[in-house]
Design a protein around this motif. Structure first.
Motif, PDB file in Angstrom:
ATOM      1  N   GLY A  46      41.162 -37.996  -9.126  1.00 15.71           N
ATOM      2  CA  GLY A  46      39.846 -38.570  -9.386  1.00 15.71           C
ATOM      3  C   GLY A  46      38.833 -37.471  -9.627  1.00 15.71           C
ATOM      4  N   ALA A  47      37.754 -37.801 -10.305  1.00 17.66           N
ATOM      5  CA  ALA A  47      36.738 -36.808 -10.651  1.00 17.66           C
ATOM      6  C   ALA A  47      35.403 -37.155 -10.021  1.00 17.66           C
ATOM      7  CB  ALA A  47      36.579 -36.713 -12.164  1.00 17.66           C
ATOM      8  N   HIS A  48      34.653 -36.123  -9.627  1.00 15.97           N
ATOM      9  CA  HIS A  48      33.278 -36.291  -9.185  1.00 15.97           C
ATOM     10  C   HIS A  48      32.452 -36.781 -10.372  1.00 15.97           C
ATOM     11  CE1 HIS A  48      29.227 -35.196  -7.836  1.00 15.97           C
ATOM     12  NE2 HIS A  48      29.710 -35.188  -6.609  1.00 15.97           N
ATOM     13  N   PRO A  49      31.473 -37.669 -10.156  1.00 12.94           N
ATOM     14  CA  PRO A  49      30.665 -38.170 -11.280  1.00 12.94           C
ATOM     15  C   PRO A  49      29.982 -37.068 -12.090  1.00 12.94           C
ATOM     16  CG  PRO A  49      30.292 -39.509  -9.337  1.00 12.94           C
ATOM     17  CD  PRO A  49      31.128 -38.344  -8.892  1.00 12.94           C
ATOM     18  N   ALA A  50      29.679 -35.936 -11.461  1.00 15.16           N
ATOM     19  CA  ALA A  50      29.046 -34.832 -12.187  1.00 15.16           C
ATOM     20  C   ALA A  50      30.041 -34.024 -13.011  1.00 15.16           C
ATOM     21  CB  ALA A  50      28.325 -33.910 -11.208  1.00 15.16           C
ATOM     22  N   GLY A  51      31.327 -34.250 -12.785  1.00 22.19           N
ATOM     23  CA  GLY A  51      32.357 -33.605 -13.582  1.00 22.19           C
ATOM     24  C   GLY A  51      32.756 -32.217 -13.140  1.00 22.19           C
ATOM     25  N   HIS A  52      32.173 -31.676 -12.065  1.00 24.52           N
ATOM     26  CA  HIS A  52      32.463 -30.299 -11.674  1.00 24.52           C
ATOM     27  C   HIS A  52      33.591 -30.177 -10.663  1.00 24.52           C
ATOM     28  CE1 HIS A  52      30.004 -31.799  -8.453  1.00 24.52           C
ATOM     29  NE2 HIS A  52      30.107 -30.680  -7.765  1.00 24.52           N
ATOM     30  N   VAL A  93      36.933 -54.301  -0.363  1.00 26.20           N
ATOM     31  CA  VAL A  93      35.650 -53.815  -0.855  1.00 26.20           C
ATOM     32  C   VAL A  93      34.982 -53.021   0.264  1.00 26.20           C
ATOM     33  CG1 VAL A  93      33.445 -54.436  -1.896  1.00 26.20           C
ATOM     34  CG2 VAL A  93      35.456 -55.897  -2.268  1.00 26.20           C
ATOM     35  N   ILE A  94      34.630 -51.756  -0.013  1.00 30.38           N
ATOM     36  CA  ILE A  94      34.007 -50.883   0.980  1.00 30.38           C
ATOM     37  C   ILE A  94      32.543 -50.669   0.618  1.00 30.38           C
ATOM     38  CG2 ILE A  94      33.988 -48.542   1.946  1.00 30.38           C
ATOM     39  CD1 ILE A  94      37.028 -48.451   1.427  1.00 30.38           C
ATOM     40  N   ASN A  95      31.673 -50.871   1.594  1.00 32.25           N
ATOM     41  CA  ASN A  95      30.261 -50.529   1.455  1.00 32.25           C
ATOM     42  C   ASN A  95      30.124 -49.042   1.754  1.00 32.25           C
ATOM     43  OD1 ASN A  95      27.507 -49.978   2.014  1.00 32.25           O
ATOM     44  ND2 ASN A  95      27.127 -52.097   2.594  1.00 32.25           N
ATOM     45  N   THR A  96      29.721 -48.241   0.769  1.00 29.85           N
ATOM     46  CA  THR A  96      29.725 -46.792   0.950  1.00 29.85           C
ATOM     47  C   THR A  96      28.546 -46.285   1.784  1.00 29.85           C
ATOM     48  OG1 THR A  96      28.566 -46.463  -1.160  1.00 29.85           O
ATOM     49  CG2 THR A  96      30.981 -46.402  -1.196  1.00 29.85           C
ATOM     50  N   SER A  97      27.518 -47.095   1.980  1.00 22.07           N
ATOM     51  CA  SER A  97      26.402 -46.654   2.824  1.00 22.07           C
ATOM     52  C   SER A  97      26.765 -46.697   4.301  1.00 22.07           C
ATOM     53  CB  SER A  97      25.162 -47.509   2.563  1.00 22.07           C
ATOM     54  OG  SER A  97      25.387 -48.853   2.930  1.00 22.07           O
ATOM     55  N   PRO A 112      29.719 -48.002 -10.574  1.00 26.49           N
ATOM     56  CA  PRO A 112      28.912 -47.001 -11.271  1.00 26.49           C
ATOM     57  C   PRO A 112      27.742 -46.467 -10.456  1.00 26.49           C
ATOM     58  CG  PRO A 112      29.462 -48.799 -12.748  1.00 26.49           C
ATOM     59  CD  PRO A 112      29.917 -49.217 -11.391  1.00 26.49           C
ATOM     60  N   ASP A 113      27.154 -47.298  -9.590  1.00 23.78           N
ATOM     61  CA  ASP A 113      26.031 -46.834  -8.775  1.00 23.78           C
ATOM     62  C   ASP A 113      26.480 -46.206  -7.460  1.00 23.78           C
ATOM     63  OD1 ASP A 113      26.831 -49.012  -7.275  1.00 23.78           O
ATOM     64  OD2 ASP A 113      24.927 -50.106  -7.440  1.00 23.78           O
ATOM     65  N   GLY A 114      27.800 -46.184  -7.200  1.00 19.51           N
ATOM     66  CA  GLY A 114      28.325 -45.560  -6.003  1.00 19.51           C
ATOM     67  C   GLY A 114      28.158 -46.360  -4.727  1.00 19.51           C
ATOM     68  N   VAL A 146      42.464 -41.692  -5.550  1.00 21.99           N
ATOM     69  CA  VAL A 146      41.178 -41.086  -5.211  1.00 21.99           C
ATOM     70  C   VAL A 146      40.077 -41.691  -6.076  1.00 21.99           C
ATOM     71  CG1 VAL A 146      39.880 -38.945  -4.926  1.00 21.99           C
ATOM     72  CG2 VAL A 146      42.379 -38.899  -4.773  1.00 21.99           C
ATOM     73  N   ALA A 147      38.952 -42.017  -5.440  1.00 25.29           N
ATOM     74  CA  ALA A 147      37.740 -42.410  -6.160  1.00 25.29           C
ATOM     75  C   ALA A 147      36.586 -41.635  -5.561  1.00 25.29           C
ATOM     76  CB  ALA A 147      37.485 -43.907  -6.039  1.00 25.29           C
ATOM     77  N   ALA A 148      35.667 -41.140  -6.394  1.00 31.22           N
ATOM     78  CA  ALA A 148      34.579 -40.313  -5.886  1.00 31.22           C
ATOM     79  C   ALA A 148      33.226 -40.871  -6.288  1.00 31.22           C
ATOM     80  CB  ALA A 148      34.719 -38.882  -6.396  1.00 31.22           C
ATOM     81  N   THR A 149      32.292 -40.809  -5.341  1.00 33.61           N
ATOM     82  CA  THR A 149      30.877 -41.015  -5.618  1.00 33.61           C
ATOM     83  C   THR A 149      30.217 -39.634  -5.617  1.00 33.61           C
ATOM     84  OG1 THR A 149      30.206 -41.207  -3.295  1.00 33.61           O
ATOM     85  CG2 THR A 149      31.016 -43.204  -4.376  1.00 33.61           C
ATOM     86  N   ARG A 150      28.910 -39.590  -5.728  1.00 35.54           N
ATOM     87  CA  ARG A 150      28.240 -38.288  -5.744  1.00 35.54           C
ATOM     88  C   ARG A 150      28.297 -37.591  -4.385  1.00 35.54           C
ATOM     89  NH1 ARG A 150      25.728 -36.603 -10.095  1.00 35.54           N
ATOM     90  NH2 ARG A 150      25.434 -38.058 -11.816  1.00 35.54           N
ATOM     91  N   THR A 151      28.468 -38.357  -3.323  1.00 37.84           N
ATOM     92  CA  THR A 151      28.427 -37.759  -1.985  1.00 37.84           C
ATOM     93  C   THR A 151      29.774 -37.724  -1.274  1.00 37.84           C
ATOM     94  OG1 THR A 151      27.796 -39.905  -1.058  1.00 37.84           O
ATOM     95  CG2 THR A 151      26.014 -38.372  -1.628  1.00 37.84           C
TER      96      THR A 151
END
Length: 311
Positions: free
Chosen positions: A60-66, A162-166, A145-147, A101-106
């Protein structure tokens, strides 16, 4: 912007490859050779091979791509790859038999097939910070898409958690078909697509109410799923060596012949192409996302499974 065209073998029956932005990279997890192939569409070749853990499967990739995160199923770790230096910068311990793997920004969310849970990794520190119980034998994951949500297929439970990421807690369980595996989400986040390996179907889920809205028949043993920005859903059918192409609500559009045992699928962010790993032939098929025509496949390591496209 500089562009390039992949070379096509004369008489191969493939269409010319799509044009590619310069910074796109394709990362392919090769479970049989314990490494990741990095392919440059602009150059038309594999530019690097990165050694990771034992039996890498999901990627999986970070949304920023780095950053790219690779699940090493046999070593119970995740390798973190810097996409600029193409070096492993961290190896993170997770649960038993990590697969997707799935990634959000955090955070990165890792499905642990053997321990029936999800490990949450802080993407700044590369440290595990939480463990979330889900259904039986979690297989793959995708982030909204909004993480705000992560969706996990439970291969042994015929469901999606379904996971609540907050809060990093499960908030719903959605029944789907038999042995759900791959999962993808539309670019607007309104629809989920789940590949049911045991029932040869795709379940379409409305994320507004977490309810299945349609079921579509596809090929034999569907595993990977990718959806383009334009809404075309691509399903890798492992036992029929094909990719089913569906419309946004599951209507059949096309069937594309690929190589042996297609398993993983990923769509490019710019809607140019879809990449499909062929586990039985150690190649990746490249499908034009608009025309559905395949270009010449490229060779990677042994038994490629997971694939992700970064920019």
């Amino acid at each position: 912007m500089t562009i390039a065209v992949l070379v096509v073998l004369t008489g191969s029956g493939f269409d010319a490859a799509p044009r590619w932005p310069t910074r796109i990279q394709v990362f392919v997890a090769n479970s049989g050779s314990d490494n990741v192939s990095v392919y440059s569409p602009r150059l038309g070749k594999v530019t690097a091979t990165v050694q990771v853990g034992d039996y890498p499967t999901g990627v999986g990739a970070h949304p920023a791509g780095h950053r790219v995160y690779v699940a090493n199923e046999s070593s119970d770790t995740v390798s973190v790859i810097d996409t600029r230096t193409l070096a492993v910068i961290a190896t993170v311990p997770v649960g038993a038999n990590p697969y997707g793997v799935a990634a959000t920004r955090t955070h990165a969310y890792v499905t642990n097939f053997g321990s029936h849970d999800v490990t949450v990794i802080d993407t700044t520190t590369n440290a595990p910070v939480a463990t979330i119980p889900v259904g039986r034998s979690p297989h793959s994951a995708v982030a909204s898409p909004d993480g705000s949500r992560v969706y996990v297929t439970n291969n042994g439970g015929d469901s999606v958690t379904v996971i609540n990421t907050s809060t990093n807690t499960p908030v719903a369980t959605i029944p789907v078909g038999i042995f759900p595996a791959g999962i993808a989400i539309s670019f607007d986040g309104k629809l989920l697509y789940v590949a049911n390996t045991g029932s040869n179907t795709i379940t379409v889920i409305d994320t507004a109410d977490n309810g299945p809205s349609a079921t579509a028949e596809v090929g034999s043993a569907p595993l990977g799923v990718a959806v383009t920005r334009g809404g075309r859903v691509h399903v890798a059918n492992t036992r029929s060596d094909t990719v089913s192409v569906l419309g946004p609500t599951g209507q059949p559009l096309d069937v594309v012949q690929v190589q042996r045992m297609p398993e993983g699928a990923a769509a490019a962010f710019d809607d140019s192409h879809v990449d499909v790993t062929n586990t039985g032939s150690d190649t990746v098929s490249v499908i034009d996302a608009k025309t559905g025509k395949p270009a010449a496949p490229f060779a990677v390591g042994a038994q490629p499974e997971g694939v992700v496209v970064t920019s």
